[in-house]
Design a protein around this motif. Structure first.
Motif, PDB file in Angstrom:
ATOM      1  N   ARG A   1      34.579  43.208  50.228  1.00  0.00           N
ATOM      2  CA  ARG A   1      35.199  42.185  49.391  1.00  0.00           C
ATOM      3  C   ARG A   1      35.332  42.630  47.932  1.00  0.00           C
ATOM      4  O   ARG A   1      36.208  42.153  47.218  1.00  0.00           O
ATOM      5  CB  ARG A   1      34.396  40.884  49.481  1.00  0.00           C
ATOM      6  N   ILE A   2      34.474  43.543  47.509  1.00  0.00           N
ATOM      7  CA  ILE A   2      34.678  44.130  46.179  1.00  0.00           C
ATOM      8  C   ILE A   2      35.971  44.936  46.196  1.00  0.00           C
ATOM      9  O   ILE A   2      36.752  44.924  45.239  1.00  0.00           O
ATOM     10  CB  ILE A   2      33.488  45.026  45.777  1.00  0.00           C
ATOM     11  N   GLY A   3      36.216  45.619  47.318  1.00  0.00           N
ATOM     12  CA  GLY A   3      37.469  46.338  47.482  1.00  0.00           C
ATOM     13  C   GLY A   3      38.662  45.405  47.436  1.00  0.00           C
ATOM     14  O   GLY A   3      39.706  45.738  46.856  1.00  0.00           O
ATOM     15  N   CYS A   4      38.505  44.223  48.037  1.00  0.00           N
ATOM     16  CA  CYS A   4      39.583  43.227  47.984  1.00  0.00           C
ATOM     17  C   CYS A   4      39.866  42.813  46.540  1.00  0.00           C
ATOM     18  O   CYS A   4      41.020  42.607  46.144  1.00  0.00           O
ATOM     19  CB  CYS A   4      39.197  41.995  48.805  1.00  0.00           C
ATOM     20  N   LEU A   5      38.810  42.685  45.758  1.00  0.00           N
ATOM     21  CA  LEU A   5      38.970  42.322  44.353  1.00  0.00           C
ATOM     22  C   LEU A   5      39.735  43.398  43.600  1.00  0.00           C
ATOM     23  O   LEU A   5      40.632  43.108  42.800  1.00  0.00           O
ATOM     24  CB  LEU A   5      37.592  42.109  43.710  1.00  0.00           C
ATOM     25  N   LEU A   6      39.409  44.660  43.858  1.00  0.00           N
ATOM     26  CA  LEU A   6      40.075  45.763  43.181  1.00  0.00           C
ATOM     27  C   LEU A   6      41.551  45.848  43.563  1.00  0.00           C
ATOM     28  O   LEU A   6      42.399  46.181  42.736  1.00  0.00           O
ATOM     29  CB  LEU A   6      39.373  47.083  43.511  1.00  0.00           C
TER      30      LEU A   6
ATOM     31  N   VAL B   1      42.315  58.203  44.702  1.00  0.00           N
ATOM     32  CA  VAL B   1      41.162  57.435  45.184  1.00  0.00           C
ATOM     33  C   VAL B   1      41.454  55.961  44.929  1.00  0.00           C
ATOM     34  O   VAL B   1      41.598  55.530  43.787  1.00  0.00           O
ATOM     35  CB  VAL B   1      39.866  57.842  44.448  1.00  0.00           C
ATOM     36  N   TYR B   2      41.551  55.196  46.013  1.00  0.00           N
ATOM     37  CA  TYR B   2      41.832  53.772  45.911  1.00  0.00           C
ATOM     38  C   TYR B   2      40.533  52.972  45.959  1.00  0.00           C
ATOM     39  O   TYR B   2      39.621  53.285  46.722  1.00  0.00           O
ATOM     40  CB  TYR B   2      42.755  53.323  47.042  1.00  0.00           C
ATOM     41  N   GLY B   3      40.474  51.932  45.138  1.00  0.00           N
ATOM     42  CA  GLY B   3      39.271  51.111  45.078  1.00  0.00           C
ATOM     43  C   GLY B   3      38.941  50.456  46.403  1.00  0.00           C
ATOM     44  O   GLY B   3      37.773  50.421  46.815  1.00  0.00           O
ATOM     45  N   TYR B   4      39.953  49.952  47.094  1.00  0.00           N
ATOM     46  CA  TYR B   4      39.713  49.283  48.375  1.00  0.00           C
ATOM     47  C   TYR B   4      39.115  50.255  49.390  1.00  0.00           C
ATOM     48  O   TYR B   4      38.097  49.966  50.022  1.00  0.00           O
ATOM     49  CB  TYR B   4      41.027  48.712  48.913  1.00  0.00           C
TER      50      TYR B   4
ATOM     51  N   MET C   1      42.650  43.749  38.046  1.00  0.00           N
ATOM     52  CA  MET C   1      41.965  44.933  38.557  1.00  0.00           C
ATOM     53  C   MET C   1      42.986  45.985  38.955  1.00  0.00           C
ATOM     54  O   MET C   1      44.136  45.669  39.257  1.00  0.00           O
ATOM     55  CB  MET C   1      41.125  44.555  39.787  1.00  0.00           C
ATOM     56  N   LYS C   2      42.557  47.244  38.942  1.00  0.00           N
ATOM     57  CA  LYS C   2      43.444  48.346  39.288  1.00  0.00           C
ATOM     58  C   LYS C   2      42.922  49.032  40.532  1.00  0.00           C
ATOM     59  O   LYS C   2      41.808  49.544  40.555  1.00  0.00           O
ATOM     60  CB  LYS C   2      43.528  49.329  38.122  1.00  0.00           C
ATOM     61  N   ASN C   3      43.749  49.063  41.583  1.00  0.00           N
ATOM     62  CA  ASN C   3      43.311  49.626  42.848  1.00  0.00           C
ATOM     63  C   ASN C   3      43.256  51.144  42.806  1.00  0.00           C
ATOM     64  O   ASN C   3      42.425  51.758  43.462  1.00  0.00           O
ATOM     65  CB  ASN C   3      44.245  49.169  43.979  1.00  0.00           C
ATOM     66  N   GLU C   4      44.149  51.787  42.028  1.00  0.00           N
ATOM     67  CA  GLU C   4      44.139  53.249  41.927  1.00  0.00           C
ATOM     68  C   GLU C   4      43.093  53.654  40.883  1.00  0.00           C
ATOM     69  O   GLU C   4      43.340  53.641  39.688  1.00  0.00           O
ATOM     70  CB  GLU C   4      45.523  53.764  41.538  1.00  0.00           C
ATOM     71  N   LEU C   5      41.923  54.049  41.357  1.00  0.00           N
ATOM     72  CA  LEU C   5      40.814  54.340  40.454  1.00  0.00           C
ATOM     73  C   LEU C   5      40.908  55.723  39.830  1.00  0.00           C
ATOM     74  O   LEU C   5      40.572  55.908  38.663  1.00  0.00           O
ATOM     75  CB  LEU C   5      39.488  54.215  41.213  1.00  0.00           C
ATOM     76  N   LEU C   6      41.359  56.695  40.634  1.00  0.00           N
ATOM     77  CA  LEU C   6      41.320  58.078  40.153  1.00  0.00           C
ATOM     78  C   LEU C   6      42.389  58.904  40.857  1.00  0.00           C
ATOM     79  O   LEU C   6      42.616  58.753  42.059  1.00  0.00           O
ATOM     80  CB  LEU C   6      39.936  58.689  40.428  1.00  0.00           C
ATOM     81  N   LYS C   7      43.057  59.775  40.103  1.00  0.00           N
ATOM     82  CA  LYS C   7      44.044  60.681  40.674  1.00  0.00           C
ATOM     83  C   LYS C   7      43.646  62.120  40.394  1.00  0.00           C
ATOM     84  O   LYS C   7      43.344  62.491  39.265  1.00  0.00           O
ATOM     85  CB  LYS C   7      45.432  60.410  40.092  1.00  0.00           C
TER      86      LYS C   7
END
Length: 256
Positions: free
Chosen positions: A130-135, A13-16, A1-7
């Motif tokens: 916890r979805i954030g933890c997964l990301l 924007v971080y997923g967590y 998974m990639k925590n950095e969703l959007l720049k």
């Protein structure tokens, strides 16, 4: 998974963080809706959420630092470096409850009523969290040879290129299930405080079991138990006592 969703330029924007924000928003919406249905002072819900979030995050951070006290003694700068990450959920729960209690006392509200009101929303928020933890890749599981596994490729927290037990999705599903179970309990409760008591019991037991499958051992331990397992024993006992005491109090009020 990639925590950095959007720049967007310098903004990331971080997923967590996004999942935490969605969880808090969902918790607030559900709590205010239920407060209106129960004819409680729903105007206080917004402030309760804000104060509980602040108190919860602060306590979660402090408990994390406590579990890492040996590292901090050797390297005090560790506290600053881990300021944006590294939290212990049980610390957040305890801190949020304490902050909520102080708010209710200050505003003259019946704490147990609002305690029951808020706890299903807490479970809902944890499901998103916890979805954030997964990301992000944190709160990962042990290595496994089971076909049901998850392998991270670009995580800053979990070991990469290794099949792991998917503890984050399991935890998220359990939290969402916990939310619906607590809503059911709320409809059939006999006394104020019993919904919150069930939250403490169910979450503590579920977390105690899931801890056996976690692989992030840096969270600290107390003997053979992880820090969360150790705390979970006492929160489960507190939940049982609260459930019993709430029932006894209700009977006394009926008799009176």
């Amino acid at each position: 998974m990639k925590n950095e969703l959007l720049k967007i330029g310098p903004f990331t924007v971080y997923g967590y963080g996004l999942m935490i924000a969605l969880g808090i928003a969902a918790a607030y919406i559900v709590a205010e809706y239920r407060a209106r249905k129960q004819k409680l002072d729903y105007e206080h819900v917004f402030y309760l959420v804000i104060w509980c979030v602040v108190g919860g995050f602060a306590s979660a951070k402090v408990l994390f630092w406590i579990t890492e006290w040996k590292t901090i003694v050797r390297d005090p700068g560790f506290m600053l470096r881990t300021l944006p990450d590294g939290f212990v959920v049980f610390g957040g729960i305890i801190g949020g409850i304490l902050t909520g209690y102080l708010y209710c006392r200050a505003k003259g509200l019946e704490f147990l009523k609002y305690f029951d009101l808020m706890m299903p929303s807490i479970a809902l928020a944890q499901g998103f969290g916890r979805i954030g933890c997964l990301l992000a890749g944190c709160c990962y599981g042990n290595e496994t040879g089971c076909p049901v596994s998850i392998t991270f490729q670009e995580s800053d927290f979990a070991p990469n290129h290794v099949p792991l037990i998917p503890t984050q999705p399991y935890s998220s599903l359990l939290n969402f299930l916990h939310f619906f179970v607590l809503l059911y309990v709320a409809k059939h409760k006999k006394a104020d405080g019993q919904v919150a008591a069930c939250y403490l019991i169910f979450y503590s037991v579920g977390r105690f079991i899931l801890e056996f499958f976690r692989g992030d051992l840096e969270r600290g331990s107390v003997g053979v138990l992880s820090t969360s397992q150790f705390i979970g024993i006492f929160t489960a006992i507190a939940g049982v006592l609260l459930f019993i005491m709430a029932g006894k109090r209700h009977k006394k009020e009926e008799q009176a």
